[in-house]
Scaffold this motif. Structure first.
Motif, short mmCIF file in Angstrom:
data_model
loop_
_atom_site.label_atom_id
_atom_site.label_comp_id
_atom_site.label_asym_id
_atom_site.label_seq_id
_atom_site.Cartn_x
_atom_site.Cartn_y
_atom_site.Cartn_z
N ALA A 266 0.54 -1.33 -0.17
CA ALA A 266 -0.11 0.09 0.01
C ALA A 266 1.08 0.91 0.24
O ALA A 266 0.65 2.29 -0.95
N GLN A 267 1.90 1.22 0.96
CA GLN A 267 2.81 2.28 0.49
C GLN A 267 3.37 2.33 -0.41
O GLN A 267 3.38 3.84 -1.15
N LEU A 268 3.60 1.64 -0.77
CA LEU A 268 4.54 2.01 -2.25
C LEU A 268 3.70 2.29 -3.73
O LEU A 268 3.48 3.51 -4.83
N LEU A 269 2.25 1.47 -3.34
CA LEU A 269 1.56 2.01 -4.00
C LEU A 269 0.71 3.88 -4.09
O LEU A 269 1.00 4.45 -5.16
N PHE A 270 1.16 4.16 -2.82
CA PHE A 270 0.99 5.42 -2.85
C PHE A 270 1.85 6.50 -3.14
O PHE A 270 1.74 7.65 -3.77
N SER A 271 3.23 5.95 -2.88
CA SER A 271 4.35 6.84 -3.17
C SER A 271 3.99 6.88 -5.27
O SER A 271 4.47 8.11 -5.47
N SER A 272 3.59 5.87 -5.91
CA SER A 272 4.08 5.99 -7.25
C SER A 272 3.13 7.04 -7.51
O SER A 272 2.68 7.72 -8.49
N HIS A 273 1.44 7.39 -7.35
CA HIS A 273 0.71 7.79 -7.42
C HIS A 273 0.56 9.00 -6.95
O HIS A 273 0.36 10.18 -8.12
N LEU A 274 1.19 9.01 -5.93
CA LEU A 274 1.54 10.42 -5.70
C LEU A 274 2.74 11.41 -6.01
O LEU A 274 1.61 12.48 -7.03
N HIS A 275 3.65 10.57 -6.88
CA HIS A 275 4.15 11.39 -7.55
C HIS A 275 3.81 11.77 -8.77
O HIS A 275 4.09 12.84 -9.43
N GLN A 276 2.91 10.57 -9.73
CA GLN A 276 2.17 10.83 -10.24
C GLN A 276 1.23 12.48 -10.42
O GLN A 276 1.12 13.21 -11.26
N GLU A 277 0.82 12.28 -9.79
CA GLU A 277 -0.83 13.45 -9.55
C GLU A 277 0.76 14.89 -9.68
O GLU A 277 0.64 15.60 -10.12
N MET A 278 2.02 14.41 -8.78
CA MET A 278 2.72 16.07 -8.26
C MET A 278 2.98 16.34 -9.94
O MET A 278 3.68 17.45 -10.12
N GLN A 279 3.55 15.55 -10.90
CA GLN A 279 4.25 15.33 -11.75
C GLN A 279 3.56 15.77 -13.14
O GLN A 279 3.12 16.56 -13.38
N SER A 280 1.98 15.36 -12.73
CA SER A 280 0.70 15.98 -13.90
C SER A 280 0.04 17.22 -13.22
O SER A 280 0.20 17.65 -14.48
N GLY A 281 0.44 17.67 -11.93
CA GLY A 281 -0.26 18.63 -11.58
C GLY A 281 1.07 19.86 -12.42
O GLY A 281 0.82 20.93 -11.81
N PHE B 156 3.88 20.13 -10.11
CA PHE B 156 4.29 20.62 -8.59
C PHE B 156 5.48 20.41 -8.75
O PHE B 156 5.56 19.01 -8.66
N PRO B 157 6.72 20.97 -8.23
CA PRO B 157 8.06 20.91 -7.27
C PRO B 157 7.89 20.19 -6.32
O PRO B 157 8.18 20.12 -5.68
N VAL B 158 7.60 18.56 -6.62
CA VAL B 158 7.45 17.08 -5.88
C VAL B 158 7.98 16.60 -6.37
O VAL B 158 6.98 16.33 -7.22
N SER B 159 8.72 15.52 -5.59
CA SER B 159 8.87 13.92 -6.17
C SER B 159 8.31 13.34 -4.99
O SER B 159 8.27 13.93 -4.03
N SER B 160 8.46 11.79 -5.36
CA SER B 160 7.61 10.68 -4.53
C SER B 160 7.92 9.25 -4.72
O SER B 160 8.52 9.03 -6.06
N CYS B 161 9.26 9.30 -3.74
CA CYS B 161 10.15 7.36 -4.22
C CYS B 161 9.25 7.17 -2.62
O CYS B 161 9.57 7.75 -1.81
N ALA B 162 9.82 5.30 -3.20
CA ALA B 162 10.01 4.42 -2.14
C ALA B 162 10.95 3.79 -2.06
O ALA B 162 12.19 3.56 -2.74
N VAL B 163 11.90 3.48 -1.09
CA VAL B 163 13.22 3.09 -0.73
C VAL B 163 12.87 2.22 -0.11
O VAL B 163 12.79 1.38 1.45
N ASP B 164 13.78 0.63 -0.65
CA ASP B 164 13.83 -0.53 -0.10
C ASP B 164 15.37 -0.09 0.94
O ASP B 164 16.74 -0.45 0.09
N PRO B 165 15.54 -0.63 2.48
CA PRO B 165 17.32 -0.19 2.77
C PRO B 165 17.77 -1.54 2.62
O PRO B 165 18.66 -2.17 3.50
N GLY B 166 17.37 -2.58 2.00
CA GLY B 166 17.73 -4.02 3.46
C GLY B 166 16.67 -4.18 4.52
O GLY B 166 16.00 -3.90 5.45
#
Length: 326
Positions: A213-228, A230-240
């Motif tokens: 769910a966290q990953l889906l949110f991160s991806s959709h947020l990035h798309q929303e910001m890019q399409s709008g 807005f100077p905001v990026s969103s990514c998800a990170v796996d630290p291992g």
């Protein structure tokens, strides 16, 4: 009986096999190393769960680079102790602790409101805090704990601070939202009609679902910001797999084994923080280069499910409804 057994046993076996695979990869590969990053003077960052583990290492490094860092955490004693340690190590550090309980939507709202009243910019938001394999229970607002803390609390926090993130970003220096995820998302599912894991509860299943769910949110947020625009990026990170207290709810035999092998096979919190810091600070991730899923210090491939636009949108809309947002 057989169905219930499969619901409890199969998710655990799948998660532990995935963990074994991750450990083998870590054994035969070098941990990611953080390249030299530019100074962060004048920037403001919020790191949830920054009082210990990976979050603490992220806060330390940002503070050393001159950022003003706010630790959002539930344990006030732990958070204030972290602030003291960092300030003793870096005399010029701008670090503070503010109470934030992601298991309480009221606490999230109070934290966000208190921050916005200070009229500070917000350049970096690191959604780091989380729980794993906790016994069945509910948050203050009645949500299953993994879903409520790992995902929904961070969703609300990001949403409430989104206008500040937009206002703080600019061309060439976008604001960044970094969500600390896990490879466990690869075996997660999203049951839109049972997000609260009411049917055959399994802590292993609930944890994997929350990370997806966290990953889906991160991806959709990035798309929303890019399409709008807005100077905001969103990514998800796996630290291992990192040697932190996150594993304290493992089954007792596995917890004992983990404590023995952690020093050999697990990454240190500083090593785990390297990919998080790269996503939050690296100049090469500006604009179209931001977003995505990052592991081992670089952009990584994830499951097809995380790219499903309809699933992203459905989860987004249901989350807004659950939180009473428009």
């Amino acid at each position: 009986m057989l169905s219930a057994l499969r619901s409890y046993l199969l998710p655990a076996v799948r998660l532990y096999l995935l963990g074994l695979k991750v450990l083998l990869v870590q054994l035969f590969s070098r941990p990611p190393r953080l390249p030299v990053m530019p100074r962060q003077d004048g920037k403001v960052a919020i790191v949830t769960g920054g009082g210990r583990g990976i979050g603490y290492e992220v806060v330390c490094h940002m503070a050393r680079l001159g950022a003003h860092v706010i630790i959002g955490g539930r344990d006030e004693q732990e958070g204030l102790a972290a602030v003291r340690r960092i300030c003793e190590q870096y005399k010029e550090a701008k670090v503070e602790f503010k109470k934030l309980d992601l298991a309480s939507l009221q606490s999230v709202r109070q934290f966000a409101q208190s921050f916005k009243e200070r009229d500070l910019p917000l350049n970096i938001l690191v959604n780091n805090a989380g729980v794993m394999l906790v016994p069945e229970g509910r948050t203050e607002d009645g949500f299953e704990q993994h879903f409520g803390i790992n995902y929904l609390g961070h969703f609300l926090l990001t949403w409430l601070l989104l206008d500040t993130l937009k206002d703080s970003g600019k061309c060439g220096h976008v604001s960044r939202v970094v969500s600390v995820s896990s490879s466990a998302h690869r075996i997660g599912e999203i049951r839109l009609n049972d997000l609260n894991s009411c049917q055959h509860y399994s802590a292993h299943t609930a944890y994997c679902h929350s990370k997806l769910a966290q990953l889906l949110f991160s991806s959709h947020l990035h798309q929303e910001m890019q399409s709008g625009g807005f100077p905001v990026s969103s990514c998800a990170v796996d630290p291992g797999m990192v040697d932190t207290s996150l594993y304290r709810h493992l089954w007792t035999p596995l917890r004992l084994a983990q404590s023995v092998i952690a020093g050999l096979l697990f990454r240190t919190p500083a090593e785990g923080a390297a990919t998080v810091l790269s996503a939050a600070l690296s100049p090469v991730l500006e604009g179209d280069c931001g977003g995505g899923y990052w592991a081992n210090g670089h952009r990584d491939v994830t499951t097809l499910l995380t790219f499903d636009p309809q699933l992203q949108l459905s989860l987004w809309e249901i989350s807004l409804q659950l939180l009473g947002l428009q």
